[in-house]
Design a protein around this motif. Sequence first.
Motif, mmCIF file in Angstrom:
data_model
loop_
_atom_site.group_PDB
_atom_site.id
_atom_site.type_symbol
_atom_site.label_atom_id
_atom_site.label_comp_id
_atom_site.label_asym_id
_atom_site.label_seq_id
_atom_site.Cartn_x
_atom_site.Cartn_y
_atom_site.Cartn_z
ATOM 1 N N GLU A 289 -4.726 2.310 -3.628
ATOM 2 C CA GLU A 289 -3.472 2.735 -4.262
ATOM 3 C C GLU A 289 -2.304 1.917 -3.728
ATOM 4 N N TRP A 290 -1.593 1.288 -4.665
ATOM 5 C CA TRP A 290 -0.484 0.394 -4.329
ATOM 6 C C TRP A 290 0.782 0.823 -5.047
ATOM 7 N N GLU A 291 1.922 0.562 -4.411
ATOM 8 C CA GLU A 291 3.226 0.710 -5.046
ATOM 9 C C GLU A 291 3.679 -0.682 -5.457
ATOM 10 N N ILE A 292 4.167 -0.784 -6.668
ATOM 11 C CA ILE A 292 4.565 -2.071 -7.235
ATOM 12 C C ILE A 292 6.033 -2.001 -7.628
ATOM 13 N N MET A 293 6.749 -3.095 -7.425
ATOM 14 C CA MET A 293 8.113 -3.257 -7.943
ATOM 15 C C MET A 293 8.104 -4.529 -8.764
ATOM 16 N N LEU B 148 0.828 -1.204 0.000
ATOM 17 C CA LEU B 148 0.000 0.000 0.000
ATOM 18 C C LEU B 148 0.862 1.253 0.000
ATOM 19 N N LYS B 149 0.459 2.259 -0.767
ATOM 20 C CA LYS B 149 1.136 3.561 -0.722
ATOM 21 C C LYS B 149 0.872 4.242 0.609
ATOM 22 N N ASN B 150 -0.345 4.038 1.112
ATOM 23 C CA ASN B 150 -0.791 4.681 2.334
ATOM 24 C C ASN B 150 -1.742 3.703 3.020
ATOM 25 N N ASP B 151 -1.511 3.412 4.266
ATOM 26 C CA ASP B 151 -2.342 2.431 4.971
ATOM 27 C C ASP B 151 -3.816 2.823 5.040
ATOM 28 N N GLU B 152 -4.109 4.086 4.794
ATOM 29 C CA GLU B 152 -5.494 4.563 4.860
ATOM 30 C C GLU B 152 -6.253 4.380 3.549
ATOM 31 N N ASN B 153 -5.543 4.012 2.474
ATOM 32 C CA ASN B 153 -6.169 3.925 1.156
ATOM 33 C C ASN B 153 -5.814 2.587 0.509
ATOM 34 N N VAL B 154 -6.753 1.650 0.527
ATOM 35 C CA VAL B 154 -6.494 0.324 -0.041
ATOM 36 C C VAL B 154 -6.577 0.299 -1.568
ATOM 37 N N LEU C 237 -14.339 -3.214 -12.757
ATOM 38 C CA LEU C 237 -13.461 -2.440 -13.625
ATOM 39 C C LEU C 237 -12.017 -2.716 -13.227
ATOM 40 N N PRO C 238 -11.109 -2.713 -14.188
ATOM 41 C CA PRO C 238 -9.718 -3.054 -13.906
ATOM 42 C C PRO C 238 -8.952 -1.896 -13.273
ATOM 43 N N PRO C 239 -7.810 -2.208 -12.674
ATOM 44 C CA PRO C 239 -6.951 -1.157 -12.132
ATOM 45 C C PRO C 239 -6.181 -0.452 -13.244
ATOM 46 N N ILE C 240 -5.535 0.653 -12.887
ATOM 47 C CA ILE C 240 -4.644 1.378 -13.801
ATOM 48 C C ILE C 240 -3.230 1.152 -13.297
ATOM 49 N N LEU C 241 -2.349 0.719 -14.179
ATOM 50 C CA LEU C 241 -0.949 0.519 -13.847
ATOM 51 C C LEU C 241 -0.143 1.603 -14.542
ATOM 52 N N LYS C 242 0.639 2.354 -13.755
ATOM 53 C CA LYS C 242 1.455 3.426 -14.315
ATOM 54 C C LYS C 242 2.882 3.260 -13.819
ATOM 55 N N PHE C 243 3.813 3.089 -14.768
ATOM 56 C CA PHE C 243 5.222 2.946 -14.424
ATOM 57 C C PHE C 243 5.805 4.285 -13.995
ATOM 58 N N LYS C 244 6.610 4.250 -12.938
ATOM 59 C CA LYS C 244 7.362 5.424 -12.490
ATOM 60 C C LYS C 244 8.779 5.375 -13.055
ATOM 61 N N THR C 245 9.243 4.174 -13.355
ATOM 62 C CA THR C 245 10.540 3.981 -14.002
ATOM 63 C C THR C 245 10.366 4.317 -15.480
ATOM 64 N N PRO C 246 11.287 5.093 -16.068
ATOM 65 C CA PRO C 246 11.174 5.385 -17.509
ATOM 66 C C PRO C 246 11.112 4.092 -18.325
ATOM 67 N N ARG D 299 9.582 0.341 -11.138
ATOM 68 C CA ARG D 299 8.638 0.857 -10.142
ATOM 69 C C ARG D 299 7.359 1.290 -10.846
ATOM 70 N N ALA D 300 6.228 1.023 -10.200
ATOM 71 C CA ALA D 300 4.938 1.385 -10.786
ATOM 72 C C ALA D 300 3.938 1.654 -9.668
ATOM 73 N N GLU D 301 2.843 2.289 -10.047
ATOM 74 C CA GLU D 301 1.711 2.492 -9.147
ATOM 75 C C GLU D 301 0.512 1.771 -9.733
ATOM 76 N N LEU D 302 -0.231 1.121 -8.869
ATOM 77 C CA LEU D 302 -1.426 0.401 -9.275
ATOM 78 C C LEU D 302 -2.593 1.019 -8.519
#
Length: 145
Positions: free
Chosen positions: A23-27, A15-21, A49-58, A37-40
């Motif tokens: 938003e996740w940080e992914i490696m 979890l990115k933040n324990d208060e928000n299930v 509906l599916p999640p959105i996966l966005k890479f933070k690594t170029p 690195r990515a955010e889900l």
Amino acid sequence: MAATTDPVDGFSAGLKNDENVFEWEIMIIGPMGGFLRAELTFPPEYPLLPPILKFKTPMWHPNVYPDGTLCISILHAPGKDEFGYEDANERWLPLISVISLLSSDTPNTDSPANIDAAKQVRTDLAAYRKQVRRLVRRSTEEEFD
């Protein structure tokens, strides 16, 4: 979203933040050993509906938009594909397919998110692979700096 005690090889998530299930940080340990690195982000309507996966690594991949957002059928909402590239039964499959997508020797260039990367795959696959290796090296260096 169910927790598992048996982790899947190739990625970790938290979890990115324990208060928000939602938003996740992914490696993801990607092809050639890169650390991606990515955010889900899960919508409130999940699992309909599916999640959105966005890479933070170029990234340099035909199926990743320049802003890092993954464009892949497994993350599209269920239903008819407005572009006609896939059947409804090909959509919204397990997220582990992302690793498979990134590990493919020849990426799908049929409906690219990154047109320049797709063009390079089609016209100069060796240069494409060199660019990917360069980004993988950079991601590994940044992870251990």
